[in-house]
Design a protein around this motif. Structure first.
Motif, PDB file in Angstrom:
ATOM      1  N   HIS A 174     -14.747  -6.603  16.528  1.00  0.00           N
ATOM      2  CA  HIS A 174     -13.553  -6.514  16.879  1.00  0.00           C
ATOM      3  C   HIS A 174     -12.526  -5.672  15.846  1.00  0.00           C
ATOM      4  CE1 HIS A 174     -13.849 -10.383  14.601  1.00  0.00           C
ATOM      5  NE2 HIS A 174     -12.551  -9.872  14.164  1.00  0.00           N
ATOM      6  N   LEU A 175     -13.121  -5.170  14.770  1.00  0.00           N
ATOM      7  CA  LEU A 175     -12.411  -4.535  13.825  1.00  0.00           C
ATOM      8  C   LEU A 175     -12.667  -3.074  13.668  1.00  0.00           C
ATOM      9  CD1 LEU A 175     -12.885  -6.820  10.833  1.00  0.00           C
ATOM     10  CD2 LEU A 175     -10.822  -6.727  12.283  1.00  0.00           C
ATOM     11  N   ILE A 176     -11.852  -2.087  13.472  1.00  0.00           N
ATOM     12  CA  ILE A 176     -12.151  -0.766  13.292  1.00  0.00           C
ATOM     13  C   ILE A 176     -11.289  -0.133  12.136  1.00  0.00           C
ATOM     14  CG2 ILE A 176     -10.274   0.136  14.711  1.00  0.00           C
ATOM     15  CD1 ILE A 176     -11.866   2.113  15.720  1.00  0.00           C
ATOM     16  N   THR A 177     -11.700   0.704  11.544  1.00  0.00           N
ATOM     17  CA  THR A 177     -11.193   1.210  10.127  1.00  0.00           C
ATOM     18  C   THR A 177     -10.782   2.534  10.088  1.00  0.00           C
ATOM     19  OG1 THR A 177     -12.688  -0.441   8.838  1.00  0.00           O
ATOM     20  CG2 THR A 177     -11.590   1.395   7.621  1.00  0.00           C
ATOM     21  N   SER A 178      -9.899   2.702   9.793  1.00  0.00           N
ATOM     22  CA  SER A 178      -9.160   4.340   9.665  1.00  0.00           C
ATOM     23  C   SER A 178      -8.659   4.496   8.200  1.00  0.00           C
ATOM     24  CB  SER A 178      -7.793   4.309  10.796  1.00  0.00           C
ATOM     25  OG  SER A 178      -6.710   3.586  10.253  1.00  0.00           O
ATOM     26  N   GLY A 179      -8.813   5.801   8.012  1.00  0.00           N
ATOM     27  CA  GLY A 179      -8.583   6.340   6.706  1.00  0.00           C
ATOM     28  C   GLY A 179      -7.656   7.451   6.623  1.00  0.00           C
ATOM     29  N   ALA A 180      -6.742   7.762   5.800  1.00  0.00           N
ATOM     30  CA  ALA A 180      -5.632   8.907   5.852  1.00  0.00           C
ATOM     31  C   ALA A 180      -6.063   9.726   4.521  1.00  0.00           C
ATOM     32  CB  ALA A 180      -4.239   8.303   5.936  1.00  0.00           C
ATOM     33  N   ALA A 181      -5.626  11.128   4.548  1.00  0.00           N
ATOM     34  CA  ALA A 181      -5.538  11.986   3.626  1.00  0.00           C
ATOM     35  C   ALA A 181      -4.961  11.619   2.241  1.00  0.00           C
ATOM     36  CB  ALA A 181      -5.177  13.466   4.139  1.00  0.00           C
ATOM     37  N   ASN A 182      -3.953  10.696   2.574  1.00  0.00           N
ATOM     38  CA  ASN A 182      -3.126  10.265   1.338  1.00  0.00           C
ATOM     39  C   ASN A 182      -3.964   9.095   0.511  1.00  0.00           C
ATOM     40  OD1 ASN A 182      -2.677   7.901   2.878  1.00  0.00           O
ATOM     41  ND2 ASN A 182      -0.454   8.185   2.642  1.00  0.00           N
ATOM     42  N   GLY A 183      -5.081   8.849   1.012  1.00  0.00           N
ATOM     43  CA  GLY A 183      -5.744   7.786   0.468  1.00  0.00           C
ATOM     44  C   GLY A 183      -5.851   6.409   0.928  1.00  0.00           C
ATOM     45  N   GLU A 184      -4.827   6.097   1.960  1.00  0.00           N
ATOM     46  CA  GLU A 184      -4.557   4.946   2.473  1.00  0.00           C
ATOM     47  C   GLU A 184      -5.724   4.388   3.690  1.00  0.00           C
ATOM     48  OE1 GLU A 184      -0.557   3.301   3.589  1.00  0.00           O
ATOM     49  OE2 GLU A 184      -1.434   3.770   5.634  1.00  0.00           O
ATOM     50  N   VAL A 185      -6.112   3.241   3.319  1.00  0.00           N
ATOM     51  CA  VAL A 185      -7.262   2.567   4.422  1.00  0.00           C
ATOM     52  C   VAL A 185      -6.670   1.630   5.004  1.00  0.00           C
ATOM     53  CG1 VAL A 185      -9.535   1.679   4.905  1.00  0.00           C
ATOM     54  CG2 VAL A 185      -9.280   3.285   2.941  1.00  0.00           C
ATOM     55  N   LYS A 186      -6.897   1.414   6.425  1.00  0.00           N
ATOM     56  CA  LYS A 186      -6.245   0.192   7.204  1.00  0.00           C
ATOM     57  C   LYS A 186      -7.321  -0.240   8.078  1.00  0.00           C
ATOM     58  CE  LYS A 186      -1.622   1.539   7.806  1.00  0.00           C
ATOM     59  NZ  LYS A 186      -0.497   0.795   8.399  1.00  0.00           N
ATOM     60  N   VAL A 187      -7.508  -1.522   8.267  1.00  0.00           N
ATOM     61  CA  VAL A 187      -8.481  -2.064   8.981  1.00  0.00           C
ATOM     62  C   VAL A 187      -7.785  -2.829  10.123  1.00  0.00           C
ATOM     63  CG1 VAL A 187     -10.185  -4.136   9.201  1.00  0.00           C
ATOM     64  CG2 VAL A 187      -9.959  -2.630   6.960  1.00  0.00           C
ATOM     65  N   TRP A 188      -7.992  -2.703  11.261  1.00  0.00           N
ATOM     66  CA  TRP A 188      -7.353  -2.915  12.765  1.00  0.00           C
ATOM     67  C   TRP A 188      -7.918  -3.855  13.494  1.00  0.00           C
ATOM     68  CZ3 TRP A 188      -2.478  -0.560  13.321  1.00  0.00           C
ATOM     69  CH2 TRP A 188      -2.127   0.539  12.777  1.00  0.00           C
ATOM     70  N   ASP A 189      -7.433  -4.987  13.896  1.00  0.00           N
ATOM     71  CA  ASP A 189      -8.004  -6.098  14.928  1.00  0.00           C
ATOM     72  C   ASP A 189      -7.690  -5.529  16.325  1.00  0.00           C
ATOM     73  OD1 ASP A 189      -8.617  -8.067  16.421  1.00  0.00           O
ATOM     74  OD2 ASP A 189      -7.866  -9.407  15.000  1.00  0.00           O
ATOM     75  N   LEU A 190      -8.836  -5.150  16.840  1.00  0.00           N
ATOM     76  CA  LEU A 190      -8.869  -4.534  18.137  1.00  0.00           C
ATOM     77  C   LEU A 190      -8.204  -5.388  19.361  1.00  0.00           C
ATOM     78  CD1 LEU A 190     -11.746  -2.168  18.341  1.00  0.00           C
ATOM     79  CD2 LEU A 190      -9.397  -1.524  18.071  1.00  0.00           C
ATOM     80  N   ARG A 191      -8.292  -6.728  18.973  1.00  0.00           N
ATOM     81  CA  ARG A 191      -7.835  -7.907  19.855  1.00  0.00           C
ATOM     82  C   ARG A 191      -6.256  -7.731  19.821  1.00  0.00           C
ATOM     83  NH1 ARG A 191     -11.255 -12.412  17.246  1.00  0.00           N
ATOM     84  NH2 ARG A 191     -10.128 -11.418  15.598  1.00  0.00           N
ATOM     85  N   THR A 192      -5.901  -7.633  18.776  1.00  0.00           N
ATOM     86  CA  THR A 192      -4.214  -7.668  18.624  1.00  0.00           C
ATOM     87  C   THR A 192      -3.504  -6.443  18.520  1.00  0.00           C
ATOM     88  OG1 THR A 192      -4.424  -7.964  16.317  1.00  0.00           O
ATOM     89  CG2 THR A 192      -4.089 -10.013  17.490  1.00  0.00           C
ATOM     90  N   LEU A 193      -4.282  -5.245  18.180  1.00  0.00           N
ATOM     91  CA  LEU A 193      -3.870  -4.078  17.878  1.00  0.00           C
ATOM     92  C   LEU A 193      -2.963  -4.069  16.786  1.00  0.00           C
ATOM     93  CD1 LEU A 193      -3.331  -2.712  21.629  1.00  0.00           C
ATOM     94  CD2 LEU A 193      -5.399  -2.565  20.271  1.00  0.00           C
ATOM     95  N   LYS A 194      -3.250  -4.832  15.754  1.00  0.00           N
ATOM     96  CA  LYS A 194      -2.395  -4.689  14.469  1.00  0.00           C
ATOM     97  C   LYS A 194      -3.071  -4.325  13.471  1.00  0.00           C
ATOM     98  CE  LYS A 194       1.289  -7.631  16.276  1.00  0.00           C
ATOM     99  NZ  LYS A 194       1.956  -8.960  16.256  1.00  0.00           N
ATOM    100  N   SER A 195      -2.825  -4.020  12.217  1.00  0.00           N
ATOM    101  CA  SER A 195      -3.511  -3.753  11.025  1.00  0.00           C
ATOM    102  C   SER A 195      -3.555  -5.318  10.313  1.00  0.00           C
ATOM    103  CB  SER A 195      -2.700  -2.857  10.135  1.00  0.00           C
ATOM    104  OG  SER A 195      -3.202  -2.919   8.805  1.00  0.00           O
TER     105      SER A 195
END
Length: 105
Positions: free
Chosen positions: A1-22
């Motif tokens: 239920h989690l997905i991870t995203s990363g940005a070129a500026n070095g920031e990583v976010k882990v998202w909960d797909l059930r709530t669509l929130k970081s």
């Protein structure tokens, strides 16, 4: 239920797909990030820039693989790609210097 995203500026976010929130946000690299891989079966991820950082999904830094120059020494250049073996704790890294390195636990 989690997905991870990363940005070129070095920031990583882990998202909960059930709530669509970081659920977690952390800075993996200060100088920017060029690659990221998340292990599908183990709670670890690798991020790359001028070095490789191994993190837990909550952001805890587990290990760092730094660039080493020198004759007959292991060397990594700026990281262009990362991937993890789906069943084993193996990490492959491709560098801008056309070198591919494989790391194990």
């Amino acid at each position: 239920h989690l997905i991870t995203s990363g940005a070129a500026n070095g920031e990583v976010k882990v998202w909960d797909l059930r709530t669509l929130k970081s659920v977690t946000t952390f800075q993996a690299h200060k100088e920017g990030m060029s690659a990221m891989a998340v292990h599908p079966a183990t709670p670890i991820m690798a991020t790359g820039s001028s070095h490789i950082a191994i993190h837990k999904p909550g952001g805890e830094l587990l290990n760092t693989i730094k660039c080493h120059d020198g004759f007959m020494g292991h060397r990594i250049g700026p990281v262009c790609s990362l991937t993890m073996h789906p069943l084993s704790l193996l990490l492959a890294a491709g560098g801008a210097d056309a070198v591919i390195s494989v790391y194990t636990q």
